[in-house]
Design a protein around this motif. Structure first.
Motif, PDB file in Angstrom:
ATOM      1  N   PRO A  83       0.852  -1.186   0.000  1.00 46.48           N
ATOM      2  CA  PRO A  83       0.000   0.000   0.000  1.00 46.48           C
ATOM      3  C   PRO A  83       0.890   1.239   0.000  1.00 46.48           C
ATOM      4  N   VAL A  84       0.387   2.341  -0.522  1.00 46.28           N
ATOM      5  CA  VAL A  84       1.255   3.498  -0.731  1.00 46.28           C
ATOM      6  C   VAL A  84       1.871   4.009   0.581  1.00 46.28           C
ATOM      7  N   GLN A  85       1.119   3.984   1.694  1.00 45.14           N
ATOM      8  CA  GLN A  85       1.692   4.452   2.950  1.00 45.14           C
ATOM      9  C   GLN A  85       2.831   3.543   3.406  1.00 45.14           C
ATOM     10  N   THR A  86       2.670   2.245   3.242  1.00 47.75           N
ATOM     11  CA  THR A  86       3.732   1.298   3.585  1.00 47.75           C
ATOM     12  C   THR A  86       4.943   1.508   2.677  1.00 47.75           C
ATOM     13  N   ALA A  87       4.680   1.721   1.396  1.00 48.70           N
ATOM     14  CA  ALA A  87       5.764   1.930   0.429  1.00 48.70           C
ATOM     15  C   ALA A  87       6.582   3.169   0.762  1.00 48.70           C
ATOM     16  N   VAL A  88       5.904   4.212   1.209  1.00 47.49           N
ATOM     17  CA  VAL A  88       6.555   5.468   1.562  1.00 47.49           C
ATOM     18  C   VAL A  88       7.389   5.318   2.835  1.00 47.49           C
ATOM     19  N   ASN A  89       6.867   4.576   3.799  1.00 51.31           N
ATOM     20  CA  ASN A  89       7.558   4.423   5.082  1.00 51.31           C
ATOM     21  C   ASN A  89       8.689   3.401   5.048  1.00 51.31           C
ATOM     22  N   ALA A  90       8.691   2.511   4.067  1.00 51.68           N
ATOM     23  CA  ALA A  90       9.662   1.415   4.031  1.00 51.68           C
ATOM     24  C   ALA A  90      11.094   1.941   4.084  1.00 51.68           C
ATOM     25  N   ALA A  91      11.948   1.201   4.789  1.00 49.93           N
ATOM     26  CA  ALA A  91      13.346   1.597   4.945  1.00 49.93           C
ATOM     27  C   ALA A  91      14.059   1.621   3.602  1.00 49.93           C
ATOM     28  N   ARG A  92      15.032   2.529   3.467  1.00 49.42           N
ATOM     29  CA  ARG A  92      15.679   2.753   2.177  1.00 49.42           C
ATOM     30  C   ARG A  92      17.202   2.649   2.261  1.00 49.42           C
ATOM     31  N   PHE A  93      17.803   2.465   1.073  1.00 42.33           N
ATOM     32  CA  PHE A  93      19.256   2.487   0.929  1.00 42.33           C
ATOM     33  C   PHE A  93      19.606   3.333  -0.287  1.00 42.33           C
ATOM     34  N   HIS A  94      20.875   3.645  -0.469  1.00 45.15           N
ATOM     35  CA  HIS A  94      21.263   4.589  -1.526  1.00 45.15           C
ATOM     36  C   HIS A  94      22.701   4.352  -1.961  1.00 45.15           C
ATOM     37  N   HIS A  95      22.913   4.407  -3.283  1.00 47.08           N
ATOM     38  CA  HIS A  95      24.262   4.399  -3.852  1.00 47.08           C
ATOM     39  C   HIS A  95      24.297   5.410  -4.982  1.00 47.08           C
ATOM     40  N   GLN A  96      25.411   6.143  -5.126  1.00 45.81           N
ATOM     41  CA  GLN A  96      25.469   7.211  -6.134  1.00 45.81           C
ATOM     42  C   GLN A  96      26.786   7.217  -6.903  1.00 45.81           C
ATOM     43  N   TRP A  97      27.390   6.040  -7.109  1.00 47.05           N
ATOM     44  CA  TRP A  97      28.653   5.896  -7.841  1.00 47.05           C
ATOM     45  C   TRP A  97      29.827   6.344  -6.978  1.00 47.05           C
ATOM     46  N   LEU A  98      29.917   7.620  -6.678  1.00 44.28           N
ATOM     47  CA  LEU A  98      30.955   8.139  -5.800  1.00 44.28           C
ATOM     48  C   LEU A  98      30.306   8.951  -4.692  1.00 44.28           C
ATOM     49  N   PRO A  99      30.684   8.730  -3.424  1.00 46.59           N
ATOM     50  CA  PRO A  99      31.651   7.728  -2.959  1.00 46.59           C
ATOM     51  C   PRO A  99      31.099   6.306  -3.133  1.00 46.59           C
ATOM     52  N   ASP A 100      31.997   5.331  -3.236  1.00 49.57           N
ATOM     53  CA  ASP A 100      31.601   3.950  -3.502  1.00 49.57           C
ATOM     54  C   ASP A 100      31.150   3.272  -2.206  1.00 49.57           C
ATOM     55  N   LYS A 101      29.953   3.698  -1.746  1.00 50.23           N
ATOM     56  CA  LYS A 101      29.403   3.182  -0.494  1.00 50.23           C
ATOM     57  C   LYS A 101      27.907   2.963  -0.673  1.00 50.23           C
ATOM     58  N   VAL A 102      27.382   1.964   0.023  1.00 49.14           N
ATOM     59  CA  VAL A 102      25.935   1.758   0.075  1.00 49.14           C
ATOM     60  C   VAL A 102      25.448   2.326   1.404  1.00 49.14           C
ATOM     61  N   PHE A 103      24.742   3.448   1.344  1.00 51.17           N
ATOM     62  CA  PHE A 103      24.232   4.083   2.557  1.00 51.17           C
ATOM     63  C   PHE A 103      22.896   3.444   2.917  1.00 51.17           C
ATOM     64  N   VAL A 104      22.716   3.096   4.175  1.00 51.58           N
ATOM     65  CA  VAL A 104      21.504   2.392   4.595  1.00 51.58           C
ATOM     66  C   VAL A 104      20.914   3.035   5.846  1.00 51.58           C
ATOM     67  N   GLU A 105      19.590   3.138   5.860  1.00 51.80           N
ATOM     68  CA  GLU A 105      18.902   3.528   7.081  1.00 51.80           C
ATOM     69  C   GLU A 105      19.007   2.388   8.101  1.00 51.80           C
ATOM     70  N   ASP A 106      18.740   2.691   9.353  1.00 47.92           N
ATOM     71  CA  ASP A 106      18.933   1.711  10.439  1.00 47.92           C
ATOM     72  C   ASP A 106      18.231   0.385  10.176  1.00 47.92           C
TER      73      ASP A 106
END
Length: 565
Positions: free
Chosen positions: A489-512
């Motif tokens: 559901p859209v509210q669940t989709a919005v609240n779901a935990a996220r991660f991020h990568h942007q090429w540089l720096p070469d790291k996968v950033f993650v929420e708790d």
């Protein structure tokens, strides 16, 4: 009744009770509405938008009212001193995009933030008057209203004036943010501002902005001229003169918002309508969606090992291309067709391995034929006729340049930092840029903002967007996949935990709470550097069900709120 039956019925009762509780929970979680919906970063702004809809206004009327209300109640990102982007879909299916991104002043130069040795002096592009680009928000709202608006302009600005003059109760989150930036307000302003309180701000305090109310009244009475000419323009230039800024009266008078063709792409049976350059968001989003489309990610599952690997590797390649191939289309040709070509994307993804990470040093921008804070804000609106608007605006960093225009009461942006102040040098979000995004007079700086509208089988399906600087694109990407592939559901989709990568720096950033620990460990063992960080994005979305109900998703990471009727 024997003990066996007692146990059986007891278990059934417990199960039924839990099921009933879950049903009530889901009902409250995803309420359905038919007439109109506004989802924004602040409850007061969402209420203003719905009030306009109830008065017979359409989605654009509500958007104008919400934009100006956010300038009052959400000063760290809502603004009249910044800029942004709008994607609009009429109930007829016709679409358009409005670019009201800030531009560089006419006196700007490529090396204006470099020291005598050619090294970047980053504070110059992030704090104070020299960091300010020409604001576009007021011009954007004037343009949108002139083309699509229904109600009188004056009626749309009045709610913001009342909020500014009478004041509003700040939230606990806002109190904390204002206290955190207290010293920056003192440092960047020669006169006292309403944001730097003598005592610590606390939840429930009333923030009144009488100078801002006067500025908004000029905009209400004179429209565009109430901001880009006359008293307000003179006050902006006076502020520039006090703080070594370079914005001139002529810069303000010449600024124009630009109508552009949206970027449109397909993902399975969905059409994606999103923002073209000078935002990188639309091209990057569609490229990401096309990159993962051939793979069975719904079967693999949400944030499972293969799913995360695929998404990170797609992000790595798309952000590499962003660094070189995107910029202001009015200054350089943008090879949009090539970047979105199916074969090009397939070739870029052909080197993906599910056994090990591809080091970013091995991923270069693709060869073509030719050469943001996280304190942005987004709102999504659908009206009773099915017109939809998706708008993302920003000051760039939280509270922008921290410069408040004395006598006018509003904050100015620090968008000049979104240029490549030196090719290959990262901005405040770690994004690396190239020559296409170099500073030039009157040029629009590249953005990551990604206001987006989706159709399913030709019908309006989802209105979505997010703040988050460099994380905007990946936040919108994940939210869409959460709805389409993982059935949330859209509210669940919005609240779901996220991660991020942007090429540089070469790291996968993650929420708790993003990516299960066992998956993190396996990713780490195969070359991915996992880095915990705080909140990623703040999505505001509206989903339209198959039978026409509106469901809102307001991100729990902030004070965001759904208002509907």
């Amino acid at each position: 009744m024997n003990n066996h039956l007692k146990k059986k019925y007891s278990s059934m009762y417990k199960y039924f009770t839990l099921l009933l509780a879950l049903c009530f929970s889901l009902s409250a979680f995803s309420q359905n509405y038919k007439t109109g919906m506004v989802v924004s970063a602040h409850p007061e702004a969402s209420k203003v938008g719905v009030a306009i809809l109830k008065q017979g206004g359409n989605a654009i009327d509500a958007a104008v009212a919400v934009e100006f209300a956010l300038a009052v109640v959400y000063p760290n990102a809502g603004n009249i001193g910044g800029g942004g982007f709008m994607v609009y879909r009429a109930s007829s299916g016709a679409v358009s995009a409005l670019d009201f991104r800030e531009t560089a002043p006419s006196k700007a130069s490529r090396d204006m933030y470099l020291d005598k040795n050619g090294n970047p002096v980053s504070d110059l592009s992030q704090y104070g008057s020299l960091a300010v680009g020409i604001p576009g928000s007021v011009a954007g709202m004037v343009e949108a209203h002139a083309k699509y608006g229904k109600l009188a302009w004056r009626k749309l600005i009045e709610p913001a004036i009342q909020l500014a003059s009478e004041g509003f109760h700040i939230t606990a989150m806002q109190a904390s943010e204002l206290n955190k930036h207290h010293d920056d307000f003192i440092k960047c302003n020669s006169t006292k501002t309403v944001f730097a309180n003598e005592k610590q701000w606390k939840a429930g305090d009333i923030l009144k902005q009488t100078e801002l109310a006067k500025t908004l009244t000029l905009i209400k009475n004179k429209g565009r001229k109430g901001f880009y000419e006359g008293r307000t323009a003179r006050l902006i230039v006076a502020e520039m003169n006090r703080g070594n800024g370079i914005v001139t009266l002529n810069d303000l008078k010449k600024y124009r918002a630009i109508w552009r063709e949206p970027v449109v792409g397909n993902y399975k049976n969905f059409k994606i309508i999103t923002m073209p350059p000078s935002s990188s968001g639309g091209i990057a989003l569609i490229s990401l969606m096309k990159s993962v489309e051939p793979y069975p990610i719904s079967k693999w599952g949400f944030q499972k090992d293969s799913t995360v690997r695929l998404m990170v590797e797609a992000e790595r390649r798309i952000y590499a291309d962003r660094s070189t191939h995107l910029g202001d289309p009015d200054f350089n040709p943008i090879h949009q067709k090539e970047l979105l070509n199916d074969k090009y994307i397939k070739d870029r993804m052909s080197s993906v391995s599910f056994d090990r990470a591809t080091p970013s040093q091995e991923v270069k921008p693709g060869n073509l034929n030719g050469y943001e804070s996280e304190q942005t804000t987004h709102f999504s609106i659908v009206d009773k006729d099915g017109n939809a608007v998706s708008i993302t605006t920003t000051l760039n960093g939280s509270y922008g340049s921290h410069v408040v225009v004395a006598g006018a009461g509003f904050l100015l942006n620090n968008e000049m930092d979104d240029f490549s102040i030196k090719a290959g040098f990262p901005n405040q979000y770690g994004l690396v840029g190239g020559l296409l995004n170099a500073i030039e007079p009157n040029k629009r700086m590249l953005s990551s903002m990604t206001p987006t509208i989706l159709e399913k089988d030709g019908k309006l399906f989802l209105v979505v967007g997010s703040p988050g600087g460099s994380t905007i694109i990946t936040t919108v990407f994940q939210t869409i996949l959460n709805v389409i592939e993982f059935g949330m559901p859209v509210q669940t989709a919005v609240n779901a935990a996220r991660f991020h990568h942007q090429w540089l720096p070469d790291k996968v950033f993650v929420e708790d709470n993003a990516i299960p620990q066992n998956v993190r460990e396996h990713l780490s063992s195969t070359g991915y550097e996992i880095v915990p960080r705080d909140k990623i994005g703040r999505v505001d979305a509206v989903q339209i069900t198959a039978d026409g109900w509106l469901q809102g998703g307001a991100d729990s990471r902030g004070d965001d709120a759904v208002s509907a009727y």
